[in-house]
Design an enzyme around this catalytic site. Structure first.
Site, PDB file in Angstrom:
ATOM      1  N   ASP A  54      99.719  60.463 -13.894  1.00 61.30           N
ATOM      2  CA  ASP A  54     100.674  60.065 -14.855  1.00 61.30           C
ATOM      3  C   ASP A  54      99.924  59.722 -15.923  1.00 61.30           C
ATOM      4  OD1 ASP A  54      98.985  57.818 -14.224  1.00 61.30           O
ATOM      5  OD2 ASP A  54     100.558  56.490 -13.871  1.00 61.30           O
ATOM      6  N   SER A  55      98.865  60.346 -16.407  1.00 60.05           N
ATOM      7  CA  SER A  55      98.052  60.397 -17.353  1.00 60.05           C
ATOM      8  C   SER A  55      99.021  61.641 -18.215  1.00 60.05           C
ATOM      9  CB  SER A  55      96.553  61.028 -17.103  1.00 60.05           C
ATOM     10  OG  SER A  55      96.626  62.101 -16.397  1.00 60.05           O
ATOM     11  N   ASP A  93     101.085  61.469  -8.810  1.00 61.10           N
ATOM     12  CA  ASP A  93     101.157  60.120  -9.147  1.00 61.10           C
ATOM     13  C   ASP A  93     102.490  59.359  -8.853  1.00 61.10           C
ATOM     14  OD1 ASP A  93      99.057  58.022  -9.603  1.00 61.10           O
ATOM     15  OD2 ASP A  93      98.430  59.296 -11.565  1.00 61.10           O
ATOM     16  N   LYS A 123      99.901  59.528  -5.229  1.00 62.30           N
ATOM     17  CA  LYS A 123      98.879  58.221  -5.382  1.00 62.30           C
ATOM     18  C   LYS A 123      99.445  57.050  -5.903  1.00 62.30           C
ATOM     19  CE  LYS A 123      96.117  58.923  -9.115  1.00 62.30           C
ATOM     20  NZ  LYS A 123      96.443  57.473  -9.767  1.00 62.30           N
ATOM     21  N   GLU A 125      98.409  53.119  -7.479  1.00 66.70           N
ATOM     22  CA  GLU A 125      97.401  52.165  -7.787  1.00 66.70           C
ATOM     23  C   GLU A 125      97.149  50.861  -7.189  1.00 66.70           C
ATOM     24  OE1 GLU A 125      97.224  52.003 -11.858  1.00 66.70           O
ATOM     25  OE2 GLU A 125      97.211  54.204 -12.255  1.00 66.70           O
ATOM     26  N   GLU A 192      87.890  54.470 -10.348  1.00 66.56           N
ATOM     27  CA  GLU A 192      87.946  54.644 -11.941  1.00 66.56           C
ATOM     28  C   GLU A 192      87.365  53.706 -12.590  1.00 66.56           C
ATOM     29  OE1 GLU A 192      91.483  55.810 -13.573  1.00 66.56           O
ATOM     30  OE2 GLU A 192      90.752  55.848 -15.578  1.00 66.56           O
TER      31      GLU A 192
HETATM   32  O1  KIV Z   1      96.690  59.799 -14.167  1.00 63.63           O
HETATM   33  C1  KIV Z   1      95.597  60.368 -13.811  1.00 63.63           C
HETATM   34  O2  KIV Z   1      95.068  61.517 -14.420  1.00 63.63           O
HETATM   35  C2  KIV Z   1      94.731  59.542 -12.907  1.00 63.63           C
HETATM   36  C3  KIV Z   1      93.349  60.201 -12.842  1.00 63.63           C
HETATM   37  C4  KIV Z   1      92.579  59.946 -13.961  1.00 63.63           C
HETATM   38  C5  KIV Z   1      92.592  59.376 -11.565  1.00 63.63           C
HETATM   39  O3  KIV Z   1      95.028  58.792 -12.393  1.00 63.63           O
END
Ligand code: KIV
Length: 296
Positions: A54-55, A93, A123, A125, A192
């Site tokens: 989600d980055s 994510d 993924k 969190e 992280e």
């Molecule tokens: O969203 C992302 O890119 C991440 C990674 C940096 C682990 O969660």
């Protein structure tokens, strides 16, 4: 450690492969990708896990943080990467809000990533407090990867992007989080923004492979954000980022060269132009000549 020689057929990476790699002490590689082109390049370069993180909120969409990214945004980018990836384990994510209401909704949303976008895992969190939700999703045959430590979706609670796990109490909580994810059956655990010593301790404590980002070299694998390693993030990098290329400079040079060529009539050249067949050109000349004669 065995690196697949270039040209040899590569195996498909699954959650089982990740566990085997941990047992063999073979480092696991992971990068983010958000579109077809980068998905292809990262996959073809032999990376084990491709994370549609989600980055992408910041790297692709220009948001300030990850909180505003939607499920539809994530599905759209995951589909594009899916079309590109043949060998890597493809993880998507789950965005903020998509697994926070209850486990039914979390499962329904996780299933969308598999059915509508072709993700092989999702993924989520959080550690201990997400264990039940994660178990529920895994029971529905969807592999889940965990993410603890500096969890960007908790930015407002953490009061910024700060290294986590610095006090004894915080370390104990992180270990409890990792153990909860391990017992829930996570495919891997992203660690992280935590001290190296804590990353090493958690990695030794759990059977699940750990993938670090700012969590030190003892993790079972390492992940970085594609745009960070390529210098495409327009800001000072975090301490753990290593820049492997200056794509910003390469792109800027290319764009400026194109602009200069167009402005100076250097582009396109005759060789870069299409031409009429000779007969059509001759016929066209005749028509144009006739028109010119009529105008005289
Ligand atoms: O969203 C992302 O890119 C991440 C990674 C940096 C682990 O969660």
């Amino acid at each position: 450690m065995s690196l697949t020689p270039i040209g040899e057929p590569r195996q498909k990476i699954t959650s089982a492969t990740l566990r085997e790699k941990k047992l063999r002490h073979e480092p696991i590689t992971c990068l983010t990708a958000y579109d077809y082109a980068t998905g292809r390049l990262v996959d073809e370069a032999g990376i084990d896990i491709i994370l549609v993180g989600d980055s992408l909120a910041q790297t692709m969409l220009g948001h300030e943080n990850t909180l505003s990214v939607t499920i539809d945004d994530m599905l759209h980018h995951t589909r594009a990467v899916r079309r590109a990836v043949k060998h890597a384990f493809l993880v998507a994510d789950m965005p903020y809000g998509s697994y926070h209401v209850n486990s039914e909704e979390a499962l329904r949303n996780a299933a969308r990533f598999v059915k509508e976008a072709g993700a092989e895992a999702v993924k989520i969190e959080g550690g201990e407090k997400r264990a039940d939700i994660i178990r529920r999703i895994i029971e529905a045959e969807i592999p889940v990867t965990g993410h603890i430590g500096l969890t960007p979706q908790s930015v407002n609670v953490m009061g910024g992007y700060k290294v986590q796990g610095k006090s004894l109490a915080a370390i104990e909580q992180l270990v409890r989080d990792a153990v909860a994810l391990d017992r829930a059956g996570a495919a891997c655990i992203y660690l992280e923004g935590i001290p190296r010593e804590v990353g090493a301790m958690i990695t030794a404590e759990v059977e699940t492979p750990t993938i670090g980002i700012g969590a030190g070299p003892e993790c079972d694998g390492q992940v970085l954000v594609f745009h960070d390693i390529m210098n495409l993030t327009f800001g000072p990098p975090a301490k753990f980022v290593r820049r492997y290329a200056d794509a910003a400079a390469v792109i800027t040079d290319a764009v400026q060269a194109f602009r200069a060529d167009v402005v100076s009539h250097q582009y396109p050249s005759d060789a870069e132009s299409y031409h009429l067949p000779k007969e059509t050109q001759a016929a066209l000349e005749t028509v144009l000549e006739r028109k010119r004669a009529m105008r005289r």
